[in-house]
Design a protein around this motif. Structure first.
Motif, PDB file in Angstrom:
ATOM      1  N   ILE A 180       0.866  -1.147   0.037  1.00 23.39           N
ATOM      2  CA  ILE A 180       0.031   0.129  -0.018  1.00 23.39           C
ATOM      3  C   ILE A 180       0.925   1.208  -0.098  1.00 23.39           C
ATOM      4  O   ILE A 180       0.626   2.193  -0.747  1.00 23.39           O
ATOM      5  N   PHE A 181       1.882   1.179   0.823  1.00 23.95           N
ATOM      6  CA  PHE A 181       2.716   2.203   0.878  1.00 23.95           C
ATOM      7  C   PHE A 181       4.166   1.717   1.253  1.00 23.95           C
ATOM      8  O   PHE A 181       4.663   1.335   2.337  1.00 23.95           O
ATOM      9  N   LEU A 226      -5.058   4.317   7.361  1.00 24.93           N
ATOM     10  CA  LEU A 226      -5.570   3.260   8.066  1.00 24.93           C
ATOM     11  C   LEU A 226      -5.086   1.955   7.850  1.00 24.93           C
ATOM     12  O   LEU A 226      -4.973   0.973   9.174  1.00 24.93           O
ATOM     13  N   LEU A 227      -5.116   1.561   6.709  1.00 22.88           N
ATOM     14  CA  LEU A 227      -4.838   0.195   6.302  1.00 22.88           C
ATOM     15  C   LEU A 227      -3.477  -0.164   6.637  1.00 22.88           C
ATOM     16  O   LEU A 227      -3.171  -1.397   7.219  1.00 22.88           O
ATOM     17  N   VAL A 228      -2.580   0.839   6.288  1.00 16.50           N
ATOM     18  CA  VAL A 228      -1.425   0.310   6.389  1.00 16.50           C
ATOM     19  C   VAL A 228      -1.120   0.340   7.911  1.00 16.50           C
ATOM     20  O   VAL A 228      -0.125  -0.722   8.302  1.00 16.50           O
ATOM     21  N   ASP A 229      -1.525   1.101   8.876  1.00 17.18           N
ATOM     22  CA  ASP A 229      -1.333   1.016  10.227  1.00 17.18           C
ATOM     23  C   ASP A 229      -1.876  -0.135  10.711  1.00 17.18           C
ATOM     24  O   ASP A 229      -1.154  -0.921  11.618  1.00 17.18           O
ATOM     25  N   LEU A 276      -5.482 -13.256   8.753  1.00 14.63           N
ATOM     26  CA  LEU A 276      -5.323 -13.295   7.252  1.00 14.63           C
ATOM     27  C   LEU A 276      -6.415 -12.954   6.733  1.00 14.63           C
ATOM     28  O   LEU A 276      -6.579 -11.988   5.671  1.00 14.63           O
ATOM     29  N   ARG A 277      -7.705 -12.517   7.542  1.00 14.99           N
ATOM     30  CA  ARG A 277      -8.740 -11.818   6.792  1.00 14.99           C
ATOM     31  C   ARG A 277      -8.334 -10.354   6.853  1.00 14.99           C
ATOM     32  O   ARG A 277      -8.840  -9.770   5.949  1.00 14.99           O
ATOM     33  N   LEU A 278      -7.658  -9.863   7.750  1.00 19.98           N
ATOM     34  CA  LEU A 278      -7.373  -8.444   7.674  1.00 19.98           C
ATOM     35  C   LEU A 278      -6.526  -8.056   6.489  1.00 19.98           C
ATOM     36  O   LEU A 278      -6.684  -7.119   5.821  1.00 19.98           O
ATOM     37  N   GLY A 327      -7.387  -5.640   3.542  1.00 19.10           N
ATOM     38  CA  GLY A 327      -6.426  -4.460   3.178  1.00 19.10           C
ATOM     39  C   GLY A 327      -6.298  -4.622   1.818  1.00 19.10           C
ATOM     40  O   GLY A 327      -6.125  -3.371   1.038  1.00 19.10           O
ATOM     41  N   THR A 328      -5.970  -5.883   1.068  1.00 23.34           N
ATOM     42  CA  THR A 328      -5.654  -5.922  -0.250  1.00 23.34           C
ATOM     43  C   THR A 328      -6.863  -5.480  -1.183  1.00 23.34           C
ATOM     44  O   THR A 328      -6.519  -4.937  -1.926  1.00 23.34           O
ATOM     45  N   ASP A 329      -7.876  -5.950  -0.715  1.00 24.50           N
ATOM     46  CA  ASP A 329      -9.221  -5.641  -1.532  1.00 24.50           C
ATOM     47  C   ASP A 329      -9.579  -4.220  -1.470  1.00 24.50           C
ATOM     48  O   ASP A 329      -9.761  -3.657  -2.330  1.00 24.50           O
ATOM     49  N   ALA A 330      -9.565  -3.595  -0.318  1.00 24.94           N
ATOM     50  CA  ALA A 330      -9.545  -2.284  -0.351  1.00 24.94           C
ATOM     51  C   ALA A 330      -8.707  -1.280  -1.061  1.00 24.94           C
ATOM     52  O   ALA A 330      -9.001  -0.457  -1.821  1.00 24.94           O
ATOM     53  N   ASN A 331      -7.353  -1.789  -1.108  1.00 25.15           N
ATOM     54  CA  ASN A 331      -6.555  -1.153  -1.869  1.00 25.15           C
ATOM     55  C   ASN A 331      -6.888  -0.930  -3.230  1.00 25.15           C
ATOM     56  O   ASN A 331      -6.570  -0.041  -3.958  1.00 25.15           O
TER      57      ASN A 331
END
Length: 138
Positions: A20-21, A41-44, A72-74, A78-82
């Motif tokens: 993501i970053f 927020l996702l990176v953190d 794993l769900r997180l 995170g991958t899907d949202a990005n």
């Protein structure tokens, strides 16, 4: 995904944060820039969960599938949202209805990421007095 240890879960989560970053070089979110806020927020959340997974592995070993599931769900969320954020910002032909649907999906994933981050933070023995992720809800 075939993950057999909490150490592998940590690698997965830290990789998501990196993608993501890169190098955790996230810029501070600009006020009113929702994609930047969400990515931050996702990176953190993914970085913190990855470090917690490392701590878990050091104390408890590989863990069970049930132990690994929220982590794993997180990573998946995170991958899907990005990915969806890239889709709404990188369209060649604007389709307002599709963009609206994607944003609804993104916001749903953000809420789920927040819930997972809170769940992971509250898991013994890794619980700390860290800040809540509840500010993610819009």
């Amino acid at each position: 995904m075939d993950v057999e240890s909490m150490d592998e879960v940590a690698d997965c989560l830290l990789s998501v944060a990196w993608n993501i970053f890169p190098l955790m070089g996230k810029p501070p979110a600009s006020p009113g820039n929702r994609p930047e806020e969400i990515r931050t927020l996702l990176v953190d959340a993914c970085h913190d969960a990855g470090m917690r997974a490392r701590e878990w592995a050091a104390e408890h070993g590989a863990g069970t599938e049930e132990d690994r599931r929220p982590f794993l769900r997180l990573a998946e969320v995170g991958t899907d949202a990005n990915l969806f954020l890239g889709m709404v910002s990188g369209t060649l032909v604007s389709d307002h209805e599709r963009v609206r649907r994607r944003w609804a999906e993104i916001e749903t994933l953000v809420v789920e990421a927040g819930e997972l981050a809170v769940l992971i933070k509250g898991r013994p023995p890794l619980a700390t007095g860290d800040q809540s992720f509840s500010s993610v809800r819009s």
